[in-house]
Design a protein around this motif. Structure first.
Motif, PDB file in Angstrom:
ATOM      1  N   ASN A  25      -8.381  26.809  29.722  1.00  0.00           N
ATOM      2  CA  ASN A  25      -7.269  26.768  28.760  1.00  0.00           C
ATOM      3  C   ASN A  25      -7.329  25.516  27.893  1.00  0.00           C
ATOM      4  OD1 ASN A  25      -6.149  29.170  29.707  1.00  0.00           O
ATOM      5  ND2 ASN A  25      -5.287  28.044  31.455  1.00  0.00           N
ATOM      6  N   GLN A  26      -8.206  25.531  26.922  1.00  0.00           N
ATOM      7  CA  GLN A  26      -8.354  24.367  26.049  1.00  0.00           C
ATOM      8  C   GLN A  26      -7.472  24.537  24.816  1.00  0.00           C
ATOM      9  OE1 GLN A  26     -10.420  21.555  26.504  1.00  0.00           O
ATOM     10  NE2 GLN A  26     -10.556  22.364  28.585  1.00  0.00           N
ATOM     11  N   PHE A  27      -6.790  23.444  24.428  1.00  0.00           N
ATOM     12  CA  PHE A  27      -5.925  23.521  23.253  1.00  0.00           C
ATOM     13  C   PHE A  27      -6.737  23.279  21.979  1.00  0.00           C
ATOM     14  CE2 PHE A  27      -3.415  21.500  19.948  1.00  0.00           C
ATOM     15  CZ  PHE A  27      -2.416  22.450  19.772  1.00  0.00           C
ATOM     16  N   ILE A  28      -6.462  24.074  20.975  1.00  0.00           N
ATOM     17  CA  ILE A  28      -7.030  23.788  19.647  1.00  0.00           C
ATOM     18  C   ILE A  28      -5.914  24.028  18.632  1.00  0.00           C
ATOM     19  CG2 ILE A  28      -8.020  26.127  19.487  1.00  0.00           C
ATOM     20  CD1 ILE A  28     -10.286  24.849  17.780  1.00  0.00           C
TER      21      ILE A  28
ATOM     22  N   LEU B 293     -17.167  25.476  23.733  1.00  0.00           N
ATOM     23  CA  LEU B 293     -17.213  25.028  22.337  1.00  0.00           C
ATOM     24  C   LEU B 293     -15.922  24.308  21.954  1.00  0.00           C
ATOM     25  CD1 LEU B 293     -18.802  28.131  20.554  1.00  0.00           C
ATOM     26  CD2 LEU B 293     -19.913  26.029  21.250  1.00  0.00           C
ATOM     27  N   VAL B 294     -14.783  24.845  22.427  1.00  0.00           N
ATOM     28  CA  VAL B 294     -13.504  24.195  22.114  1.00  0.00           C
ATOM     29  C   VAL B 294     -13.482  22.804  22.744  1.00  0.00           C
ATOM     30  CG1 VAL B 294     -10.999  24.345  22.355  1.00  0.00           C
ATOM     31  CG2 VAL B 294     -12.309  26.409  21.931  1.00  0.00           C
ATOM     32  N   GLY B 295     -14.016  22.709  23.972  1.00  0.00           N
ATOM     33  CA  GLY B 295     -14.070  21.408  24.657  1.00  0.00           C
ATOM     34  C   GLY B 295     -14.867  20.390  23.855  1.00  0.00           C
ATOM     35  N   SER B 296     -15.963  20.867  23.226  1.00  0.00           N
ATOM     36  CA  SER B 296     -16.799  19.920  22.475  1.00  0.00           C
ATOM     37  C   SER B 296     -16.026  19.305  21.312  1.00  0.00           C
ATOM     38  CB  SER B 296     -18.062  20.614  21.980  1.00  0.00           C
ATOM     39  OG  SER B 296     -17.741  21.495  20.938  1.00  0.00           O
ATOM     40  N   LEU B 297     -15.012  20.023  20.801  1.00  0.00           N
ATOM     41  CA  LEU B 297     -14.202  19.464  19.703  1.00  0.00           C
ATOM     42  C   LEU B 297     -13.421  18.241  20.176  1.00  0.00           C
ATOM     43  CD1 LEU B 297     -12.704  22.655  18.015  1.00  0.00           C
ATOM     44  CD2 LEU B 297     -14.585  21.244  17.217  1.00  0.00           C
ATOM     45  N   LYS B 298     -13.031  18.278  21.466  1.00  0.00           N
ATOM     46  CA  LYS B 298     -12.302  17.139  22.008  1.00  0.00           C
ATOM     47  C   LYS B 298     -13.192  15.890  21.994  1.00  0.00           C
ATOM     48  CE  LYS B 298      -8.980  17.660  25.364  1.00  0.00           C
ATOM     49  NZ  LYS B 298      -8.542  17.996  26.717  1.00  0.00           N
TER      50      LYS B 298
ATOM     51  N   LEU C 212      -9.047  11.028   8.804  1.00  0.00           N
ATOM     52  CA  LEU C 212      -9.694  11.355  10.084  1.00  0.00           C
ATOM     53  C   LEU C 212      -8.691  11.974  11.051  1.00  0.00           C
ATOM     54  CD1 LEU C 212     -12.173   8.424  10.852  1.00  0.00           C
ATOM     55  CD2 LEU C 212     -12.692  10.765  10.221  1.00  0.00           C
ATOM     56  N   VAL C 213      -7.439  11.464  11.014  1.00  0.00           N
ATOM     57  CA  VAL C 213      -6.413  12.022  11.908  1.00  0.00           C
ATOM     58  C   VAL C 213      -6.142  13.486  11.535  1.00  0.00           C
ATOM     59  CG1 VAL C 213      -3.998  11.845  12.628  1.00  0.00           C
ATOM     60  CG2 VAL C 213      -5.392   9.786  12.404  1.00  0.00           C
ATOM     61  N   PHE C 214      -6.199  13.789  10.216  1.00  0.00           N
ATOM     62  CA  PHE C 214      -6.010  15.182   9.790  1.00  0.00           C
ATOM     63  C   PHE C 214      -7.044  16.088  10.454  1.00  0.00           C
ATOM     64  CE2 PHE C 214      -7.569  18.483   6.831  1.00  0.00           C
ATOM     65  CZ  PHE C 214      -6.476  19.332   6.875  1.00  0.00           C
ATOM     66  N   PHE C 215      -8.240  15.547  10.701  1.00  0.00           N
ATOM     67  CA  PHE C 215      -9.304  16.365  11.294  1.00  0.00           C
ATOM     68  C   PHE C 215      -9.219  16.451  12.824  1.00  0.00           C
ATOM     69  CE2 PHE C 215     -11.558  15.322   7.218  1.00  0.00           C
ATOM     70  CZ  PHE C 215     -11.548  16.620   6.754  1.00  0.00           C
ATOM     71  N   PHE C 216      -8.161  15.897  13.437  1.00  0.00           N
ATOM     72  CA  PHE C 216      -8.007  16.054  14.893  1.00  0.00           C
ATOM     73  C   PHE C 216      -7.765  17.523  15.221  1.00  0.00           C
ATOM     74  CE2 PHE C 216      -6.632  11.880  17.050  1.00  0.00           C
ATOM     75  CZ  PHE C 216      -7.741  11.257  16.536  1.00  0.00           C
ATOM     76  N   PHE C 217      -8.565  18.060  16.144  1.00  0.00           N
ATOM     77  CA  PHE C 217      -8.396  19.473  16.480  1.00  0.00           C
ATOM     78  C   PHE C 217      -7.746  19.689  17.839  1.00  0.00           C
ATOM     79  CE2 PHE C 217     -12.053  19.460  13.548  1.00  0.00           C
ATOM     80  CZ  PHE C 217     -11.483  20.219  12.551  1.00  0.00           C
ATOM     81  N   SER C 218      -7.920  18.739  18.749  1.00  0.00           N
ATOM     82  CA  SER C 218      -7.483  18.994  20.127  1.00  0.00           C
ATOM     83  C   SER C 218      -6.056  18.515  20.398  1.00  0.00           C
ATOM     84  CB  SER C 218      -8.460  18.353  21.104  1.00  0.00           C
ATOM     85  OG  SER C 218      -8.543  16.980  20.866  1.00  0.00           O
ATOM     86  N   LYS C 219      -5.389  18.001  19.377  1.00  0.00           N
ATOM     87  CA  LYS C 219      -3.978  17.600  19.541  1.00  0.00           C
ATOM     88  C   LYS C 219      -3.159  18.322  18.481  1.00  0.00           C
ATOM     89  CE  LYS C 219      -3.272  14.178  22.613  1.00  0.00           C
ATOM     90  NZ  LYS C 219      -3.897  14.997  23.662  1.00  0.00           N
ATOM     91  N   GLU C 220      -1.981  18.751  18.880  1.00  0.00           N
ATOM     92  CA  GLU C 220      -1.128  19.421  17.902  1.00  0.00           C
ATOM     93  C   GLU C 220      -0.642  18.393  16.873  1.00  0.00           C
ATOM     94  OE1 GLU C 220       1.888  23.128  18.041  1.00  0.00           O
ATOM     95  OE2 GLU C 220       1.416  22.044  19.854  1.00  0.00           O
ATOM     96  N   HIS C 221      -0.536  18.814  15.623  1.00  0.00           N
ATOM     97  CA  HIS C 221      -0.093  17.882  14.580  1.00  0.00           C
ATOM     98  C   HIS C 221       1.435  17.779  14.589  1.00  0.00           C
ATOM     99  CE1 HIS C 221      -4.007  17.844  12.030  1.00  0.00           C
ATOM    100  NE2 HIS C 221      -4.183  17.448  13.268  1.00  0.00           N
ATOM    101  N   LYS C 222       1.939  17.035  15.608  1.00  0.00           N
ATOM    102  CA  LYS C 222       3.389  16.819  15.720  1.00  0.00           C
ATOM    103  C   LYS C 222       3.621  15.326  15.933  1.00  0.00           C
ATOM    104  CE  LYS C 222       4.672  19.595  19.072  1.00  0.00           C
ATOM    105  NZ  LYS C 222       5.291  20.559  19.975  1.00  0.00           N
ATOM    106  N   GLY C 223       4.844  14.861  15.693  1.00  0.00           N
ATOM    107  CA  GLY C 223       5.175  13.461  15.939  1.00  0.00           C
ATOM    108  C   GLY C 223       4.346  12.526  15.076  1.00  0.00           C
TER     109      GLY C 223
END
Lengths: 363, 209, 207
Positions: free
Chosen positions: A139-142, A324-329, C149-160
């Motif tokens: 369950n990876q978040f994107i 693949l989603v993990g690699s984004l992290k 660069l922060v705009f390109f963050f994918f693994s965190k929701e864009h909140k706060g």
């Protein structure tokens, strides 16, 4: 699959051995040990040619002949040998030219590239670590990427209207990684289209991309369980000329009337010609490129635009493959680290300290 | 085997190409130089596939009298005349019939530059459409575009003498800030996808079976 | 005579392409198909003379200065052509793998060297300089780049905080896009002027 996993572990092991063991073993501190000097057959051949053209005296070549194939690991000794063989014929300038010609690098690690080496290892390590970790937690978040959500919607719209989807993978050859990324997206798009049962047209500029695109579309349809849906005539080579290609794509847009145009890859000046014609044809358009000079035009002309790195995240987003989603992290953490380094560099520069800037300077 | 061998080949060549940057040894540099020369040749062979693709697809349309089949005949004739005149008669105008050169100058060059010139109209229509958008983002884009556009022509200096300086400042700083962010992000994405291709995590180009 | 003929045919095709601005029509279609055919024919001939003859044919082992190594790309190239025959088409994946592997490797180092490190280093800027505009500019560059660069963050929701920073990042991007857009307009207009000049001056001698 097991084989592929084992194969990957083997590759990783070889990589680690190579990158961790070789550099300290072969990095040579003393500049002198990095070279050997040898008058090779090729050098003699080119000297002979120069002598035939009258650029250098012929007896010079004759005098050098006995030295051919002898190896010197010391510049001093090589110069002495040259003077010994050629005597007064040898001017200092010509001596230096011969030394430069015969100089061959024999060291196994280039210390001037150490910055790139460290940054690459650290970044690749992060990407691999997070994609490995993601295997245990599927369950990876994107975050939502509206442009990529729009792709599925657009394909659905095409199915409803009974019209094809047009996928334009940019105009660069496979030597641009954006084209490789675009091909990976194409496979995902073909899979979704296979599920929806609509048509997919892929016009191509560089001939080498044709076979790759064919493989991708076939694989996408196969994954969707509809291998028979693949139509070879829909992966079309147009022309290798930029604007002839644009003209050809315009033709498809206006005459075969696709209801969705996906413009994803490396684009140049033709971007606006294609995107504006798409608007005229009334199609929904999702564009994306990492060529920052074309992004303004896509933003102005298309319904959705994937900016820069978003096109590289597309395959992870569309396939939802945890690895693949993990690699984004990993990529995100790299951005955090780079931002901190950038701020550190800024503080140091503000106080007149330049060592970090110099360390980042690549010769 | 249909998948494993290509996977291994990709990994070997990919790793070698990365490694050769750090290994200055002449043997490694020699091989990497040769590999890059070979790539050019393999790409040239792909042109034959290109011809095959064009002929197969368009002759199919012509045979079944598909949409615009008459035009496909025109295209194939133009292609064949250009190829044959170039290869059989020589591309040098001095020692050949000037067909190749004639078609290049009277068709290729003018159509290429005219397609390029169409951009003047397209850029105007794109700007017009952007004008109608009412979001903060669209307004920022338009205001900056307008300032830079006016600041680059003599009208700008006439309106306000500092406008060209402001334009230059915008190009040097805010414009570069955005570009830099995109470049850094995109290069991270590119390296990451390159790595995944080499390690076989992304392997779809190997096809279905 | 030939020159005049070239000019008039060129003018005809120029008008054919411009007619597209009105709408898609038969003469544009005709010009488009001629353009596609002629341009690829030209590209093919160029490959023949610039790559195939010098790098393959003239460097065969039996030629003077040739080498056995030339056979390798020749074989890989021929393997590519197996795609034409469906039964053995899978062999073409080998040369594809060679190329994709090599290109992926080259792109990794190219991006690391050319873009990543170069761009990070370019942002090591002093936040205090002699001129006011440069100081403000440097602040914009440093923090503009980071917010992008922060705009390109994918693994965190864009909140706060991340959400707000990413929003600033989008604004920076839009300003940057606007600047590039405005900068390109005049260049495109001059291309159009060039074409009109050809029609009015070279063709009709009106200017």
């Amino acid at each position: 699959m097991k084989n592929v996993g084992r194969f990957r572990s083997l590759i990783l092991f070889i990589l680690m051995t190579f990158f961790l063991v070789l550099p300290p073993l072969y990095a040579q501190e003393e500049e002198g040990k990095n070279f050997k000097y040898e008058i090779t057959r090729d050098i003699m051949k080119s000297l002979n040619e120069s002598a035939e053209q009258g650029d250098i005296p012929e007896n010079l070549v004759v005098a050098l002949a006995p030295l051919q194939g002898k190896v010197f690991i010391n510049e001093q000794a090589f110069r002495q040998e040259l003077v010994g063989a050629l005597g007064r014929q040898l001017s200092a300038q010509y001596q230096s030219r011969l030394v430069d010609m015969s100089k061959i690098r024999v060291d196994w690690f280039d210390m001037t590239k150490i910055t790139i080496f460290i940054i690459l290892i650290a970044f690749c390590g992060m990407v691999l670590f997070f994609s490995w970790k993601a295997k245990t937690d599927p369950n990876q978040f994107i975050r939502r990427i509206p442009g990529l959500d729009a792709i599925s919607e657009a394909i659905g719209r095409c199915t409803e209207m009974g019209k094809p989807v047009l996928y334009v993978p940019g105009i660069d050859d496979m030597n641009n990684i954006q084209t490789i990324a675009s091909m990976v997206i194409l496979e995902n798009v073909a899979r979704v289209i296979g599920e929806y049962e609509s048509d997919l047209i892929v016009p191509i500029r560089p001939p080498f991309v044709v076979p790759v695109a064919e493989e991708m579309v076939k694989k996408g349809y196969l994954d969707a369980g509809r291998p028979d849906a693949f139509k070879p005539e829909n992966v079309r080579f147009i022309s290798d000329e930029q604007f002839a290609y644009a003209a050809g794509v315009n033709g498809i847009m206006l005459r075969e009337k696709p209801a969705a145009n996906l413009l994803l890859g490396s684009f140049f000046a033709e971007s606006l010609v294609i995107a504006e014609t798409g608007v005229l044809a009334g199609a929904i358009q999702v564009a994306g490129t990492a060529n920052e000079h074309q992004l303004p035009f896509f933003v102005a002309a298309c319904d959705y635009t994937l900016i820069g790195e978003e096109i590289y995240a597309a395959s992870a987003y569309l396939s939802k493959d945890p690895e693949l989603v993990g690699s984004l992290k990993g990529s995100d953490w790299a951005k955090v680290v780079l931002s901190i380094i950038m701020l550190l560099g800024v503080v140091l520069e503000t106080f007149g300290v330049h060592f970090l800037t110099e360390w980042f300077f690549i010769r | 085997m249909k998948r494993e061998i290509p996977l291994a080949i990709t990994a070997i060549f990919g790793i070698f190409m990365v490694a050769q940057l750090f290994i200055p040894h002449y043997l490694v540099q020699d091989i990497s130089g040769r590999l890059q020369d070979w790539a050019v040749v393999i790409v040239a062979f792909a042109y034959i596939l290109g011809v095959a693709n064009i002929i197969k697809i368009n002759s199919g349309v012509i045979c079944r009298r598909g949409q615009d089949w008459e035009y496909k005949i025109v295209m194939l004739i133009a292609l064949v005349i250009m190829m044959l005149s170039g290869i059989l008669l020589g591309k040098d105008p001095d020692d050949s019939l000037p067909i190749f050169d004639f078609m290049y100058n009277s068709m290729y060059v003018p159509m290429q530059s005219t397609m390029f010139a169409l951009l003047a109209f397209f850029i105007a229509s794109a700007a017009f459409r952007a004008f109608r958008a009412r979001t903060t983002e669209a307004i920022l884009l338009l205001v900056t575009a307008t300032i830079v556009m006016i600041g680059r022509v003599s009208l700008g200096e006439f309106i306000w003498e500092r406008l060209p300086d402001i334009t230059e400042w915008i190009m040097n700083y805010p414009n570069n800030a955005g570009k830099r962010g995109i470049k850094i992000g995109a290069s991270l994405g590119a390296i990451s996808i390159g790595l995944k291709v080499i390690l076989g995590i992304e392997k779809s180009y190997l096809g279905g079976d | 005579m030939l020159e005049i003929l070239i000019t008039w045919i060129a003018a005809f095709f120029t008008l054919c392409i411009f007619s597209f601005l009105y709408k898609d029509n038969p003469i544009y279609k005709f010009a488009e198909h001629v353009f596609v055919g002629v341009s690829f024919g030209y590209g093919f001939v160029l490959q023949y003379y610039n790559v195939f003859l010098p790098n393959v044919w003239n460097r065969m082992p039996w030629e003077d200065g040739g080498s056995l190594f030339t056979l390798i790309p020749l074989i890989l190239g021929l393997l590519m052509l197996t795609r034409i025959f469906p039964d053995i088409g899978w062999i073409s994946r080998w040369p594809l793998a060679v190329m994709i592997g090599s290109y992926a490797g080259l792109q990794i180092i190219g991006n690391a060297q050319g873009d990543l490190i170069e761009q990070v280093r370019a942002n090591f800027l002093p936040l205090w300089t002699d001129t006011f505009s440069e100081t403000i500019g440097n602040w914009f560059l440093v923090f503009g780049t980071i917010t992008t660069l922060v705009f390109f963050f994918f693994s965190k929701e864009h909140k706060g905080v991340i959400g707000h920073t990413a929003r600033v990042g989008i604004w920076v991007l839009m300003i940057s896009f606007g600047a590039s857009f405005g900068y390109t307009v005049m260049a495109r207009v001059s291309l159009l002027i060039g074409r009109l000049q050809f029609l009015l001056e070279d063709c009709l001698h009106l200017m």
